[in-house]
Design an enzyme around this catalytic site. Sequence first.
Site, PDB file in Angstrom:
ATOM      1  N   GLY A   6     -22.213 -17.078   4.757  1.00 13.67           N
ATOM      2  CA  GLY A   6     -22.357 -17.191   3.310  1.00 13.67           C
ATOM      3  C   GLY A   6     -22.250 -18.581   2.730  1.00 13.67           C
ATOM      4  O   GLY A   6     -22.572 -18.786   1.549  1.00 13.67           O
ATOM      5  N   ASP A   7     -21.819 -19.569   3.506  1.00 11.04           N
ATOM      6  CA  ASP A   7     -21.688 -20.921   2.948  1.00 11.04           C
ATOM      7  C   ASP A   7     -21.926 -21.968   4.031  1.00 11.04           C
ATOM      8  O   ASP A   7     -21.125 -22.882   4.225  1.00 11.04           O
ATOM      9  CB  ASP A   7     -20.311 -21.110   2.310  1.00 11.04           C
ATOM     10  CG  ASP A   7     -20.248 -22.352   1.404  1.00 11.04           C
ATOM     11  OD1 ASP A   7     -21.333 -22.848   1.004  1.00 11.04           O
ATOM     12  OD2 ASP A   7     -19.143 -22.816   1.098  1.00 11.04           O
ATOM     13  N   ILE A   8     -23.032 -21.824   4.744  1.00 10.14           N
ATOM     14  CA  ILE A   8     -23.373 -22.794   5.783  1.00 10.14           C
ATOM     15  C   ILE A   8     -23.931 -24.051   5.123  1.00 10.14           C
ATOM     16  O   ILE A   8     -24.921 -24.007   4.398  1.00 10.14           O
ATOM     17  CB  ILE A   8     -24.393 -22.189   6.769  1.00 10.14           C
ATOM     18  CG1 ILE A   8     -23.743 -21.040   7.537  1.00 10.14           C
ATOM     19  CG2 ILE A   8     -24.915 -23.257   7.733  1.00 10.14           C
ATOM     20  CD1 ILE A   8     -24.703 -20.246   8.396  1.00 10.14           C
TER      21      ILE A   8
END
Length: 230
Positions: free
Chosen positions: A53-55
Site C-alpha cells: 500500500g505504500d511502496i
Amino acid sequence: MVFEYIPNGNLQEKLHERNNEVLPWKTRTVIAYQLAQAIEYLHEKCTLQIIHGDIKASNILLDERFNCKLCDFGSAKMGFSSTVMPPSCSRTTKQVMIGSPGYTDPHYLRTGLASKKNDVYSLGIIILELVTGMEAFCPERGQLLTSIMAPNLKAISEVGTAVEVAELVDPRLGGEFDLDEAKAMVSIAGLCLHQSPTVRPSASQIMQIMKEKMGSIDLLLSPAKDGRHK
C-alpha cells in the site's frame, strides 16, 4: 524494538540526493528485481496475502551490499478481501487513502478499491526512477514523473530506437548501462503503469520477464536475498 542496521539508508537518498555517489546500472537492475521479489512474496507466498500500500523509494532500505529491503507496513492490508470499498458503497465506513504522491495508483484514487495491482503500479514508478534518475514527484516543480514520461513511454518501450531509449536513462551514469536492459526496464514499467489494473502483470511475471530479457540478473543476485525487511 530491535532492527537490522542498514548502512546505506534508503533508495530515495541514494538515488536522488546529489551529494551521494551515483548508483551503478547493475545495482539498479538488482534493486528492481529484488523489489519485485519482495512484492511477489507478499502477494503470493504469505499465508494471508498482503497489499503493502505504500511502496516508494524512501521505503526501500539498502544494506551494505545494496540488497533492498521493503519496509514500513503501516498502510498494509492483509488477506483478500482486503479490498477497500468506495465511500459511495457505505455511509458508515470512512475510506482511508493509502499511498504517497507520485506512487499511488490512479485507479485506486478514482475507485477506492485496493488490490495487488496498486503495488505493481508503484513498482513501475520505482523502475522508472531507477532508469531515469528522476523523482516520482517533484514538489518544487509540481510535476509527476508519469506526466513527464507517459506520453512517450508506450511507444518507446515497444518500438523505440536505441537513441530514444538511451535518452531516457539517467545522464549521471555517463553512458555506463546496458541498452537492451534499459529497454526491458522501460517496457516493464510501461506494463506496470497501464491504466487498467487487469492488464498489469503480477510480480512473478515481472520477475520472469527480467530473467528472460536481462540475463545478468541471476549472476548479480546475492544468495538468499528476497528484498523483505525482517
